[in-house]
Design an enzyme around this catalytic site. Structure first.
Site, short mmCIF file in Angstrom:
data_model
loop_
_atom_site.label_atom_id
_atom_site.label_comp_id
_atom_site.label_asym_id
_atom_site.label_seq_id
_atom_site.Cartn_x
_atom_site.Cartn_y
_atom_site.Cartn_z
N CYS A 2 6.07 -2.20 -5.70
CA CYS A 2 6.48 -2.85 -6.35
C CYS A 2 7.56 -1.87 -7.00
O CYS A 2 8.78 -1.15 -5.97
CB CYS A 2 5.49 -2.09 -7.42
SG CYS A 2 3.93 -2.40 -7.43
N LYS A 485 4.20 -6.36 14.93
CA LYS A 485 5.01 -7.11 14.82
C LYS A 485 4.49 -8.23 14.57
O LYS A 485 4.54 -9.10 13.28
CB LYS A 485 6.48 -7.27 15.22
CG LYS A 485 7.50 -6.32 15.73
CD LYS A 485 8.00 -5.82 14.38
CE LYS A 485 7.34 -5.15 13.61
NZ LYS A 485 7.11 -3.91 13.24
N GLU A 488 1.97 -8.54 11.58
CA GLU A 488 1.61 -8.67 10.60
C GLU A 488 2.53 -9.95 10.18
O GLU A 488 2.18 -10.03 8.65
CB GLU A 488 3.02 -7.35 9.54
CG GLU A 488 4.18 -6.97 11.23
CD GLU A 488 4.78 -5.46 10.79
OE1 GLU A 488 4.32 -5.32 8.88
OE2 GLU A 488 5.63 -5.04 11.10
#
Ligand code: M6R
Length: 606
Positions: A2, A485, A488
């Site tokens: 957020c 890597k 994701e």
């Protein structure tokens, strides 16, 4: 996790808030919203989806308010939806709140507020906050007292920016275990979760500490502690340029950041190492102290933890101190053996990872000295640790970490040399290792030339179901990072194994044409590593090798050559083709490279 922003000044707040949110979108992108005060009333616009949707929705409203708060969300409580988006209002529409963090006791607070007649429309933990503030406000407290009382009831983590329609000239901001900074301009202030949101507006920021409360108007800012005593805070100047948070012609931040590595490594080295001297600003450890240390823990999450694994051997070999590497989220729950003879190193690019900060606090309680290794000056972890040292990678915006990892491995290698030198350990390897570290930027430039080759290879791999990585010794942590890597940002299932471990189980996963990527950079282990590769080729695997060695066998599907360097620092080079591979595979699949699904850049919840 957020992003929150706020603005108070003389300009229209809406475009400034939207710009700040775009710059913070790497922190979360499920939904977005903003509030301004217009004609003594709170205007609120929010929507499921990305900041762009909020931009369109809010531009249609022609908002003229010069004060406002806004939010881009990474959902924890309550799925992404319009109603769960921030800001949240209290029942009387007096207070508007944006929140980053998790309120752990929200169920109890909700029950209490329900019993006082408050109703809730969202599934979020956040909605209790404006109502709790209103509850105290309705008892005769003013805005700041109501915020202070409400925050004392909150358990968990929070960074909050709050508007009150009855005091329309100010924003109140406070935090606990979630980051919040306030940038100062000319008769205007910019609130944000992180400095990149407003680097184009100011370089001067106040960093809030836990439980600080800031009262911000157009021309003034006052800081208070928990008991509402006034406190003073120093302003810090951030020397990152606005360019560093722009794509500058690259299609994606990740690609830009991959190509920035020669420079980010050079900057990291030049701040700490010259030909014959290691000097690390902010770190002064004595020989007497280091001699008492019998164990080093390196604690971190994700890619930062992989950087720790990459340097474990160097700390042990050079400094002769047992070194353990731990996942921060596990460390604090396994009752680790920590005392004043333990030295704990915490690696965090953002400096805001909740698990890593919590693990650091645990070590402090147990009297261990703590060193934070971060990329962000003034970040939370650097304010908790006894010592803080910095990678100079510049802002990393893409969710998938690239330049931070190589800068971390570089800085930690220099740190190991620093310890060995303070301990006056005679080791002839140190001199040549320093030279090899100094040569890293030019070697990274060399490795980047494999881009076209890797792009071609990605065409063969982008539609695969599984891709495995293996490595021995120093190449094992590098393969873990390559695998992380890929998964994701491409969503291809991938795992990494120590090469010698394959035959103990994982080899059962190998089928005809399963891609297996092996990293081979340790001269002493080449033969053993090749034997492991042959075992999988025999079982049908397509073998891709990343190596700095001359290999005699020629039954590999593809070999990518990288320059040779000291084996201790080879992960800095071997990871680069893997970063590029993940990038190109993700692009071929048409995915959002910089903002992969379900992820956020700073994970500020445990
Ligand atoms: O900011 P930090 O270094 O503490 O972040 C740790 C991890 O969350 C981070 O490395 C994460 O694994 C990245 N997405 C990896 O690319």
């Amino acid at each position: 996790m957020c992003g929150i922003v706020g603005y108070v000044g003389s300009k229209k707040a809406q475009p400034i808030l939207i710009k700040g949110l775009f710059n913070l979108e790497y922190r979360g992108y499920d939904s977005a919203g903003l509030s301004t005060i217009e004609n003594d009333d709170i205007e609120i616009i929010k929507t499921k989806g990305r900041v762009n949707s909020l931009k369109e929705k809010s531009e249609n409203k022609n908002l003229n308010g010069t004060i406002g708060i806004a939010h881009t969300r990474w959902a924890t409580h309550g799925k992404p939806s319009d109603v769960n988006s921030h800001p949240h209002l209290d029942n009387s529409n007096t207070f508007s709140v944006v929140h980053n963090g998790i309120i752990e006791n929200y169920t109890e607070l909700k029950e209490m507020l329900n019993s006082k007649g408050y109703n809730f429309s969202s599934q979020t933990d956040t909605e209790v906050i404006p109502n709790l503030i209103h509850y105290y406000y309705s008892k005769g407290n003013d805005f700041i007292h109501a915020v202070s009382l409400a925050s004392k009831d909150l358990k968990g983590s929070y960074a909050l920016s709050i508007l009150c329609k009855n005091e329309p000239d100010k924003i109140i901001a406070t935090r606990k275990d979630s980051p919040l900074v306030i940038g100062e301009g000319q008769s205007e202030f910019f609130i944000s979760s992180d400095t990149p949101a407003y680097l184009n507006e100011t370089k001067n920021f106040y960093f809030l500490d836990d439980n600080d409360i800031a009262v911000i108007t157009k021309n003034n800012i006052d800081f208070y502690n928990n008991n509402l005593d006034k406190i003073s805070k120093n302003i810090k100047t951030i020397d990152w340029s606005q360019d560093s948070v722009q794509k500058n012609g690259y299609e994606d931040f990740m690609l830009k950041e991959i190509y920035e590595q020669p420079n980010s490594i050079r900057e990291t080295i030049s701040s700490t190492l010259t030909q014959d001297k290691v000097e690390i600003e902010g770190l002064k450890l004595s020989k007497e102290y280091l001699k008492t240390i019998n164990r080093i823990y390196i604690v971190a999450c994700g890619t930062a933890m992989h950087a720790g694994l990459a340097v474990k051997k160097l700390f042990e070999n050079l400094c002769k101190i047992q070194t353990e590497v731990d996942l921060a989220s596990e460390f604090r729950y396994r009752d680790p053996l920590i005392d004043e003879k333990t030295l704990c190193l915490y690696i965090s690019q953002s400096g805001e990872t909740a698990d890593t900060i919590a693990a650091l606090k645990l070590a402090k309680q147990k009297n261990s000295k703590t060193i934070a290794i971060s990329n962000v000056i003034g970040s939370s972890i650097t304010r908790e640790a006894d010592y803080s040292i910095y990678t100079h990678a510049g802002p990393e915006i893409a969710v998938a970490s690239t330049k931070a990892y190589t800068a971390q491995v570089t800085l930690l290698s220099i740190l190991a040399i620093y310890f060995a030198e303070v301990l006056e350990i005679e080791n002839p390897q140190i001199k040549s290792l320093k030279q090899d570290i100094l040569e890293l930027p030019s070697k990274v430039t060399e490795v980047l030339k494999v881009n076209d080759e890797v792009k071609e290879l990605s065409k063969e791999l982008y539609d695969k179901k599984d891709i495995f990585f293996i490595g021995r010794g120093i190449d094992y942590p590098a393969s873990l990072e390559g695998s992380l890597k890929l998964k994701e940002i491409s969503y291809i299932h991938s795992d990494a194994y120590a090469s010698g471990e394959l035959k103990h189980g994982p080899i059962a996963l190998i089928e005809n044409n399963t891609p297996l990527i092996s990293i081979i950079t340790d001269k002493k282990l080449v033969e053993k590593s090749i034997s492991n590769v042959q075992e999988v080729i025999t079982r049908g695997a397509t073998s891709i090798i990343i190596t700095n060695q001359k290999l005699v066998e020629n039954n590999f599907h593809k070999i990518i050559h990288i320059p040779e360097t000291n084996n201790y620092i080879s992960p800095v080079l071997s990871v680069i083709p893997l970063q590029l591979l993940a990038y190109h595979v993700s692009k071929l699949k048409g995915l959002d490279v910089d903002k992969p699904r379900n992820l956020a850049k700073s994970v500020t919840v445990e």
